[in-house]
Design a protein around this motif. Structure first.
Motif, mmCIF file in Angstrom:
data_model
loop_
_atom_site.group_PDB
_atom_site.id
_atom_site.type_symbol
_atom_site.label_atom_id
_atom_site.label_comp_id
_atom_site.label_asym_id
_atom_site.label_seq_id
_atom_site.Cartn_x
_atom_site.Cartn_y
_atom_site.Cartn_z
ATOM 1 N N HIS A 63 68.422 100.802 145.042
ATOM 2 C CA HIS A 63 68.843 99.892 146.114
ATOM 3 C C HIS A 63 68.859 100.629 147.468
ATOM 4 C CE1 HIS A 63 71.008 96.679 143.451
ATOM 5 N NE2 HIS A 63 69.702 96.571 143.442
ATOM 6 N N LEU A 118 90.303 99.848 128.931
ATOM 7 C CA LEU A 118 90.429 98.641 128.119
ATOM 8 C C LEU A 118 91.714 98.640 127.294
ATOM 9 C CD1 LEU A 118 86.752 98.528 126.851
ATOM 10 C CD2 LEU A 118 87.880 96.678 128.091
ATOM 11 N N GLY A 160 81.987 93.948 130.812
ATOM 12 C CA GLY A 160 82.283 93.544 132.183
ATOM 13 C C GLY A 160 81.121 92.764 132.776
ATOM 14 N N ARG A 206 84.900 86.087 130.136
ATOM 15 C CA ARG A 206 84.992 84.667 130.501
ATOM 16 C C ARG A 206 83.577 84.076 130.594
ATOM 17 N NH1 ARG A 206 88.913 83.772 135.304
ATOM 18 N NH2 ARG A 206 87.949 85.598 136.283
ATOM 19 N N GLY A 331 86.127 97.593 136.403
ATOM 20 C CA GLY A 331 86.750 97.794 137.712
ATOM 21 C C GLY A 331 87.156 99.240 137.941
ATOM 22 N N TRP A 372 89.356 100.527 149.811
ATOM 23 C CA TRP A 372 89.772 100.184 148.439
ATOM 24 C C TRP A 372 91.144 100.743 148.083
ATOM 25 C CZ3 TRP A 372 84.984 100.526 144.606
ATOM 26 C CH2 TRP A 372 84.150 99.428 144.852
HETATM 27 P P1 NAP Z 1 84.458 93.560 139.439
HETATM 28 O O1 NAP Z 1 83.504 92.851 140.316
HETATM 29 O O2 NAP Z 1 85.899 93.373 139.674
HETATM 30 O O3 NAP Z 1 84.114 93.133 137.906
HETATM 31 C C1 NAP Z 1 84.914 93.572 136.852
HETATM 32 C C2 NAP Z 1 84.531 92.819 135.586
HETATM 33 O O4 NAP Z 1 85.318 93.357 134.524
HETATM 34 C C3 NAP Z 1 84.825 91.317 135.623
HETATM 35 O O5 NAP Z 1 83.803 90.635 134.928
HETATM 36 C C4 NAP Z 1 86.158 91.225 134.857
HETATM 37 O O6 NAP Z 1 86.354 89.988 134.212
HETATM 38 C C5 NAP Z 1 85.938 92.291 133.810
HETATM 39 N N1 NAP Z 1 87.171 92.765 133.194
HETATM 40 C C6 NAP Z 1 88.284 93.219 133.817
HETATM 41 N N2 NAP Z 1 89.213 93.597 132.905
HETATM 42 C C7 NAP Z 1 88.658 93.367 131.693
HETATM 43 C C8 NAP Z 1 89.108 93.559 130.367
HETATM 44 N N3 NAP Z 1 90.310 94.085 130.107
HETATM 45 N N4 NAP Z 1 88.285 93.224 129.355
HETATM 46 C C9 NAP Z 1 87.055 92.702 129.603
HETATM 47 N N5 NAP Z 1 86.574 92.511 130.846
HETATM 48 C C10 NAP Z 1 87.367 92.838 131.874
HETATM 49 O O7 NAP Z 1 84.255 95.151 139.469
HETATM 50 P P2 NAP Z 1 82.978 96.091 139.633
HETATM 51 O O8 NAP Z 1 81.786 95.598 138.918
HETATM 52 O O9 NAP Z 1 83.496 97.448 139.295
HETATM 53 O O10 NAP Z 1 82.648 96.037 141.196
HETATM 54 C C11 NAP Z 1 83.599 96.490 142.184
HETATM 55 C C12 NAP Z 1 83.187 95.956 143.560
HETATM 56 O O11 NAP Z 1 81.999 96.636 143.990
HETATM 57 C C13 NAP Z 1 82.834 94.483 143.537
HETATM 58 O O12 NAP Z 1 83.304 93.858 144.701
HETATM 59 C C14 NAP Z 1 81.332 94.486 143.497
HETATM 60 O O13 NAP Z 1 80.721 93.305 144.014
HETATM 61 C C15 NAP Z 1 80.998 95.701 144.342
HETATM 62 N N6 NAP Z 1 79.656 96.206 143.991
HETATM 63 C C16 NAP Z 1 78.597 95.651 144.647
HETATM 64 C C17 NAP Z 1 77.304 96.042 144.319
HETATM 65 C C18 NAP Z 1 76.137 95.418 145.032
HETATM 66 O O14 NAP Z 1 76.309 94.858 146.093
HETATM 67 N N7 NAP Z 1 74.948 95.469 144.482
HETATM 68 C C19 NAP Z 1 77.088 97.001 143.331
HETATM 69 C C20 NAP Z 1 78.194 97.550 142.674
HETATM 70 C C21 NAP Z 1 79.476 97.127 143.015
HETATM 71 P P3 NAP Z 1 87.411 88.912 134.790
HETATM 72 O O15 NAP Z 1 86.701 88.212 135.890
HETATM 73 O O16 NAP Z 1 87.690 88.052 133.631
HETATM 74 O O17 NAP Z 1 88.612 89.684 135.270
#
Ligand code: NAP
Length: 462
Positions: A63, A118, A160, A206, A331, A372
């Motif tokens: 990217h 987890l 996730g 979900r 996360g 963050w």
């Molecule tokens: P995120 O967007 O918060 O996604 C976390 C995922 O983990 C969600 O699907 C969540 O489901 C799931 N989850 C949380 N607790 C769980 C559990 N105990 N068991 C199973 N699933 C669970 O976090 P992230 O992917 O680490 O990203 C962090 C931030 O960075 C985000 O804002 C993301 O958009 C950004 N980012 C952007 C890019 C890009 O622009 N290309 C790339 C990387 C990261 P629920 O919804 O059910 O809680």
């Protein structure tokens, strides 16, 4: 005591952390100084020699456009009132008190350096990893360059449905051609080229209306060279609460995602080298194995609750996947800094519009936070700009209300750090490291070949 922001008493601000939040904070401070005729100096401390935090070590190597934001940070770094102190760790090389003594204000922008867990049996077996470690490994982060991942496995499971999970899936699924000319770490490229992974499962607890990944990122999975997508159309049937969510304008991204997922579910499964399974309504309940993971046990979920408040509830129905490689991508989580308040549950520094709060919810004078570590690990790189501006506005309004004594700024830290044997990497040093990395990349037609070790970065300076 005298008015701050004058030639006699410039406003001295220390920023801790050189990721997006740190650079947007610096830019907002310097801009406010220019606009109001106030003299402001910024000392930016960074634990690693290299600046740019998550843009350098988090954004996926394929990217490069997202990384172009670095050009803006470079502009900020060129400001004569900006001073970079790389390879200096707050809490280890310097205390919070020392920094507070030399500056009128400290803004902590250290991000979210670790991952959420987890908390299921087997999570610490070999083969079960945090996605953040894998991301750090392929991006040449010094903390993760010695990690090993068993890519001889036939199946990998990513838990996730966020953009990090999509990044991990895409990197695992990409061909050598897709990665060869990126700035991916050489050790990662070598390992990935000989990967034997055939099935990649991305598991969400979900449904498609609640998935956190972006539409551009999802579509990109559909464009990978040698990958068949496997999506079960039954997973795309919405309950009535999800239908209600789906009808709301705020879920436009998810509406596009659902259309794309439907298109994926109709694709024939061909002879792609890899299969990427995108699955919904499943939660991991246990990882099995003796030393290394060999299975993941998943429980089927149903959604309960009002629209936008639906939670995943286990149905009791279980299934097992054979795998020796599991990534939790649920996360990031902030880590505490000695001498600063910390909310361990949320992984943030407690604050009110960026003003740090102590355990009695009282403002800690002169102490601020952005990014963050202020609001938790959500949002894109650009979201940190508004967040940093909010903190800077609070800081400047506090300064306007007080007469503050003259502070020496970063110069006062130099003898202290020298005494402690810290080799400071200033911005000119970083430019040298940067140039060497770019040169190293040329032979491999890569934008750069990053150093993976701090020692090697420092050696490049001598
Ligand atoms: P995120 O967007 O918060 O996604 C976390 C995922 O983990 C969600 O699907 C969540 O489901 C799931 N989850 C949380 N607790 C769980 C559990 N105990 N068991 C199973 N699933 C669970 O976090 P992230 O992917 O680490 O990203 C962090 C931030 O960075 C985000 O804002 C993301 O958009 C950004 N980012 C952007 C890019 C890009 O622009 N290309 C790339 C990387 C990261 P629920 O919804 O059910 O809680």
């Amino acid at each position: 005591m005298s008015i701050v922001g004058t030639r006699q008493n410039p406003l001295r601000v220390a920023i801790v952390g050189s990721g997006p939040a740190g650079f947007y904070t610096a830019a907002a401070l310097l801009k406010a100084g220019r606009k109001t005729g106030r003299l402001v100096t910024v000392d930016m401390l960074e634990r690693l020699p290299a600046p740019f935090g998550l843009v350098r070590y988090g954004v996926a190597p394929d990217h490069p456009k997202i990384k172009q934001v670095i050009d803006k940070y470079v502009n900020t770094a060129q400001d004569p009132a900006f001073n970079y102190l790389g390879n200096v760790e707050l809490g280890k090389d310097l205390s919070v008190d020392e920094l507070a003594q030399s500056h009128h204000a400290v803004v902590v922008c250290t991000g979210a350096a670790t991952d959420r867990r987890l908390d299921i049996p087997g999570e610490d077996l070999w083969g079960s990893h945090a996605a953040t470690a894998f991301v750090g490994w392929y991006n040449a982060h010094p903390d993760f360059c010695d990690c090993t991942f068993d890519l001889s496995q036939e199946a990998a499971v990513i838990v996730g449905h966020g953009n990090v999970a999509v990044d991990v899936c895409r990197i695992l699924a990409s061909t050598a051609d897709e990665l060869n000319h990126t700035d991916i770490a050489e050790h990662a490229l070598e390992a990935l080229v000989s990967s034997r992974i055939r099935d990649i499962y991305m598991i969400g607890r979900r449904g498609p209306t609640q998935a956190k990944f972006g539409h551009v990122e999802l579509r990109e999975l559909g464009g990978l060279e040698d990958v068949d997508l496997v999506v079960d159309s039954k997973d795309l049937i919405l309950n009535s609460a999800s239908e209600a969510e789906f009808a709301d304008r705020s879920t436009r991204e998810n509406q596009k995602n659902l259309r794309t997922l439907k298109e994926f579910s109709c694709r024939p499964i061909g002879n792609g080298g890899r299969r990427l399974h995108i699955r919904f309504l499943e939660s991991p309940v246990e990882l099995g194995g003796d030393e290394q993971v060999n299975t993941i046990v998943l429980e089927k979920n149903t959604l309960k609750g009002e629209p936008f408040h639906q939670v995943a509830v286990g149905t009791g129905e279980r299934l097992e996947l054979n795998t020796g490689l599991v990534f939790r991508s649920i996360g990031y989580h902030g880590i505490p800094i000695t001498g600063l308040p910390f909310n361990a549950r949320r992984g943030i520094i407690p604050n009110e519009v960026g003003r740090v709060l102590d355990e009695h919810h009282h403002v800690v004078p002169g102490m601020y936070t952005a990014g963050w570590i202020k609001r938790g690990p959500v949002g894109l790189i650009g979201n940190n700009r508004a967040d940093a501006t909010e903190t800077v506005n609070a800081l400047l309004s506090d300064v306007d209300k007080s007469d503050l004594e003259i502070k020496p700024g970063g110069q006062a830290l130099l003898p202290l750090l020298a005494e402690r044997g810290v080799r400071i990497v200033d911005y000119t040093d970083w430019e040298k490291i940067d140039a060497v990395e770019i040169e190293r990349g040329k032979t491999r037609e890569k934008p750069r070949e990053k150093f993976t070790r701090v020692e090697d970065m420092l050696a490049a300076l001598d």
